[in-house]
Scaffold this active site. Structure first.
Site, mmCIF file in Angstrom:
data_model
loop_
_atom_site.group_PDB
_atom_site.id
_atom_site.type_symbol
_atom_site.label_atom_id
_atom_site.label_comp_id
_atom_site.label_asym_id
_atom_site.label_seq_id
_atom_site.Cartn_x
_atom_site.Cartn_y
_atom_site.Cartn_z
ATOM 1 N N TRP A 1 0.890 -1.084 0.072
ATOM 2 C CA TRP A 1 -0.140 -0.034 0.059
ATOM 3 C C TRP A 1 0.689 1.127 -0.014
ATOM 4 O O TRP A 1 0.530 2.241 -0.433
ATOM 5 C CB TRP A 1 -0.756 0.110 1.430
ATOM 6 C CG TRP A 1 -2.109 -0.285 1.272
ATOM 7 C CD1 TRP A 1 -2.786 -1.105 2.058
ATOM 8 C CD2 TRP A 1 -3.267 -0.093 0.409
ATOM 9 N NE1 TRP A 1 -4.251 -1.574 1.758
ATOM 10 C CE2 TRP A 1 -4.469 -0.770 0.629
ATOM 11 C CE3 TRP A 1 -3.423 0.790 -0.757
ATOM 12 C CZ2 TRP A 1 -5.640 -0.524 -0.042
ATOM 13 C CZ3 TRP A 1 -4.716 0.869 -1.655
ATOM 14 C CH2 TRP A 1 -5.612 0.179 -1.072
ATOM 15 N N HIS B 1 3.429 -10.564 1.981
ATOM 16 C CA HIS B 1 2.828 -9.485 1.985
ATOM 17 C C HIS B 1 1.775 -9.411 0.858
ATOM 18 O O HIS B 1 1.130 -8.462 0.482
ATOM 19 C CB HIS B 1 3.780 -8.401 1.427
ATOM 20 C CG HIS B 1 4.710 -7.850 2.592
ATOM 21 N ND1 HIS B 1 4.691 -6.720 3.113
ATOM 22 C CD2 HIS B 1 5.858 -8.558 3.152
ATOM 23 C CE1 HIS B 1 5.719 -6.705 4.167
ATOM 24 N NE2 HIS B 1 6.280 -7.797 3.930
ATOM 25 N N ASP C 1 -2.134 -4.812 3.873
ATOM 26 C CA ASP C 1 -2.021 -5.418 2.555
ATOM 27 C C ASP C 1 -3.264 -6.188 2.109
ATOM 28 O O ASP C 1 -3.508 -6.027 0.800
ATOM 29 C CB ASP C 1 -0.756 -6.227 2.689
ATOM 30 C CG ASP C 1 0.615 -5.661 2.469
ATOM 31 O OD1 ASP C 1 0.641 -4.396 2.315
ATOM 32 O OD2 ASP C 1 1.611 -6.233 3.012
ATOM 33 N N ASP D 1 -0.533 1.343 -4.888
ATOM 34 C CA ASP D 1 0.041 1.399 -3.595
ATOM 35 C C ASP D 1 0.250 2.771 -3.155
ATOM 36 O O ASP D 1 0.071 3.063 -1.827
ATOM 37 C CB ASP D 1 1.514 0.716 -3.489
ATOM 38 C CG ASP D 1 1.263 -0.763 -3.231
ATOM 39 O OD1 ASP D 1 0.384 -1.424 -2.768
ATOM 40 O OD2 ASP D 1 2.492 -1.358 -3.525
ATOM 41 N N ARG E 1 11.569 -5.986 5.111
ATOM 42 C CA ARG E 1 11.734 -7.198 4.159
ATOM 43 C C ARG E 1 12.787 -6.802 3.077
ATOM 44 O O ARG E 1 13.168 -7.842 2.459
ATOM 45 C CB ARG E 1 10.457 -7.213 3.373
ATOM 46 C CG ARG E 1 10.096 -5.984 2.457
ATOM 47 C CD ARG E 1 8.565 -6.041 1.882
ATOM 48 N NE ARG E 1 8.636 -6.750 0.598
ATOM 49 C CZ ARG E 1 7.734 -7.106 -0.217
ATOM 50 N NH1 ARG E 1 6.557 -6.781 0.173
ATOM 51 N NH2 ARG E 1 7.736 -7.634 -1.405
ATOM 52 N N HIS F 1 0.257 -4.511 9.480
ATOM 53 C CA HIS F 1 0.610 -4.383 8.242
ATOM 54 C C HIS F 1 -0.077 -5.307 7.438
ATOM 55 O O HIS F 1 -0.561 -4.820 6.178
ATOM 56 C CB HIS F 1 2.281 -4.544 7.998
ATOM 57 C CG HIS F 1 2.741 -4.327 6.570
ATOM 58 N ND1 HIS F 1 3.114 -3.134 6.318
ATOM 59 C CD2 HIS F 1 2.759 -5.037 5.579
ATOM 60 C CE1 HIS F 1 3.568 -3.075 5.368
ATOM 61 N NE2 HIS F 1 3.421 -4.341 4.594
ATOM 62 N N HIS G 1 -0.571 2.468 4.697
ATOM 63 C CA HIS G 1 -0.525 1.574 5.833
ATOM 64 C C HIS G 1 -0.669 2.324 7.332
ATOM 65 O O HIS G 1 -1.276 1.904 8.096
ATOM 66 C CB HIS G 1 0.779 0.954 6.035
ATOM 67 C CG HIS G 1 0.761 -0.306 5.129
ATOM 68 N ND1 HIS G 1 0.235 -1.458 5.301
ATOM 69 C CD2 HIS G 1 1.856 -0.676 3.815
ATOM 70 C CE1 HIS G 1 0.414 -2.438 4.405
ATOM 71 N NE2 HIS G 1 1.351 -1.896 3.454
ATOM 72 N N HIS H 1 -2.468 -6.823 -4.242
ATOM 73 C CA HIS H 1 -1.760 -7.601 -3.208
ATOM 74 C C HIS H 1 -2.482 -8.979 -3.308
ATOM 75 O O HIS H 1 -2.079 -10.016 -2.564
ATOM 76 C CB HIS H 1 -1.800 -7.090 -2.101
ATOM 77 C CG HIS H 1 -0.555 -6.104 -1.699
ATOM 78 N ND1 HIS H 1 0.520 -6.436 -1.179
ATOM 79 C CD2 HIS H 1 -0.438 -5.017 -2.381
ATOM 80 C CE1 HIS H 1 1.432 -5.243 -1.036
ATOM 81 N NE2 HIS H 1 0.830 -4.696 -1.880
ATOM 82 N N HIS I 1 0.788 -1.776 -10.153
ATOM 83 C CA HIS I 1 0.835 -1.844 -8.533
ATOM 84 C C HIS I 1 1.078 -0.725 -7.749
ATOM 85 O O HIS I 1 0.599 -0.445 -6.766
ATOM 86 C CB HIS I 1 1.829 -3.187 -8.529
ATOM 87 C CG HIS I 1 1.884 -3.621 -7.034
ATOM 88 N ND1 HIS I 1 1.379 -4.760 -6.891
ATOM 89 C CD2 HIS I 1 2.424 -3.151 -5.751
ATOM 90 C CE1 HIS I 1 1.251 -5.179 -5.429
ATOM 91 N NE2 HIS I 1 1.835 -3.999 -4.951
ATOM 92 N N ASP J 1 7.551 -3.413 5.840
ATOM 93 C CA ASP J 1 8.062 -3.141 4.369
ATOM 94 C C ASP J 1 9.288 -2.778 4.495
ATOM 95 O O ASP J 1 10.225 -3.056 3.672
ATOM 96 C CB ASP J 1 7.180 -2.066 3.920
ATOM 97 C CG ASP J 1 6.008 -2.527 3.085
ATOM 98 O OD1 ASP J 1 5.954 -3.684 2.619
ATOM 99 O OD2 ASP J 1 5.107 -1.697 2.658
HETATM 100 ZN ZN LIG Z 1 3.204 -5.012 2.600
#
Ligand SMILES: [Zn+2]
Ligand SMILES: *[C@@H]1O[C@H](CO)[C@@H](O)[C@H](O)[C@H]1NC(C)=O
Ligand SMILES: *[C@@H]1O[C@H](CO)[C@@H](O)[C@H](O)[C@H]1NC(C)=O
Length: 321
Positions: A19, A78, A139, A172, A66, A135, A24, A145, A168, A63
């Site tokens: 997102w 995610h 998502d 987001d 990761r 989170h 988020h 997603h 995407h 995020d």
């Molecule tokens: Zn995520």
């Protein structure tokens, strides 16, 4: 202009992950305003001053990590690669088909719902579980997603406010940034407060109860093993039972996260892929159709996150209905 080019590439990679920070954080800030007393108290003491005791600032953490080697394993959590066919107007999510590896948002929500209730885990591990739930419940509300096509739209070139990006990232971040600047002075808390007012007294008031009633949007057939609940209370009871087992057991399949995934995936068959090639997605008709959906999805996920934590810690959703 080499530095500019490099900078822009980095920014785009950073955006392509979820997102986006703004979406988020807003999910987290919406949830904060619906927490029941014990859920609020756990959130505040667990997150502490590092996150200003709030699900808002804590939401983008997953995020950030990761990208780090130590958390690279968490990248598949995610999203859910729904192997449906939105171009042929056929949208669907199946945990068996789309999460066969056992590593997707659905299993992650089950895992961290279980772990947040495990008092034998350390405070750090339970804080990690809270930040992941904060989170991933965000998502799962982003239609791309919950879609395998073109890597969730990452491989589809798009234009947003005159800049080249991908579909995407436009969902987001691109459209959200554009809208938050235009309507909310760039402030996530102002956006969140607007969504909360809509839930309490405005346009969302009449539908909010349906957002947390999972049985209405899923198949009511129960699993052979009786593992599928139909309410948030049922899902939490399954994870609690699972958390009490001393040995490692299979994570329970939960009804509500699947219903939420199906809900957001359905937009892949309406608006998400319905652009005209070359159209600027952050102005005009596509943008005007997408913004009300983004607002609603963010509001829903904040409300659902609060309901989830309220049932875990206070035993009831405790929300206005
Ligand atoms: Zn995520
Ligand atoms: C921290 O939280 C308080 C209380 O919710 C809020 O008034 C303040 O603006 C927040 N600070 C930051 C830096 O977000
Ligand atoms: C469950 O959480 C633990 C701790 O973060 C992690 O090692 C494991 O891979 C997770 N499993 C899933 C399916 O998310």
């Amino acid at each position: 202009m080499l530095t500019t080019a490099i900078f822009c590439t980095c920014a785009l990679i950073g955006q392509a992950v979820a997102w986006g920070e703004l979406g988020h954080e807003t999910v987290g800030y919406v949830a904060m305003q619906f927490l029941a007393p014990k859920a609020l108290s756990f959130v505040q003491s667990s997150l502490g001053s590092t996150y200003n005791e709030s699900l808002g600032p804590a939401a983008p953490w997953a995020d950030t990590v990761r990208e780090e080697t130590a958390y690279a394993w968490s990248a598949p959590l995610h999203f859910i690669d729904a192997e449906d066919d939105p171009m042929d107007d056929s949208c669907s999510v199946s945990q068996k088909r789309d999460c066969a590896s056992g590593f997707c948002t659905l299993t992650a929500i089950s895992n961290y719902t279980k772990r947040i209730q495990e008092t034998s885990l350390s405070a750090t591990q339970r804080q990690e579980a809270l930040k992941f739930l904060d989170h991933f419940i965000g998502d799962i509300g982003q239609p791309l997603h919950v879609e395998a096509l073109e890597t969730g739209g990452n491989d589809i070139t798009a234009t947003c406010a005159g800049k080249k990006t991908n579909l995407h990232a436009t969902w987001d971040t691109g459209m959200i940034t554009q809208n938050i600047d235009a309507l909310y002075g760039g402030s996530v808390t102002t956006w969140a407060n607007t969504l909360v007012t809509r839930i309490k007294t405005g346009a969302y008031k009449s539908e909010a109860a349906s957002w947390i009633s999972c049985s209405s949007i899923t198949s009511t057939k129960s699993s052979k093993r009786g593992l599928i609940g139909t309410t948030i209370e049922d899902d939490i009871a399954l994870t609690r039972k699972n958390a009490r087992r001393s040995t490692q057991v299979t994570l329970p399949e939960l009804a509500c996260p699947l219903a939420w995934a199906q809900d957001s995936n359905s937009f892949d068959c309406s608006i998400v892929f319905s652009y005209t090639t070359g159209e600027d997605l952050c102005t005009g008709s596509y943008f005007n159709a997408a913004i009300p959906i983004i607002d609603t999805q963010i509001a829903k996920q904040g409300y659902r996150l609060a309901a989830w934590l309220n049932v875990i810690f206070d035993g009831a959703t405790n929300l206005p209905s």
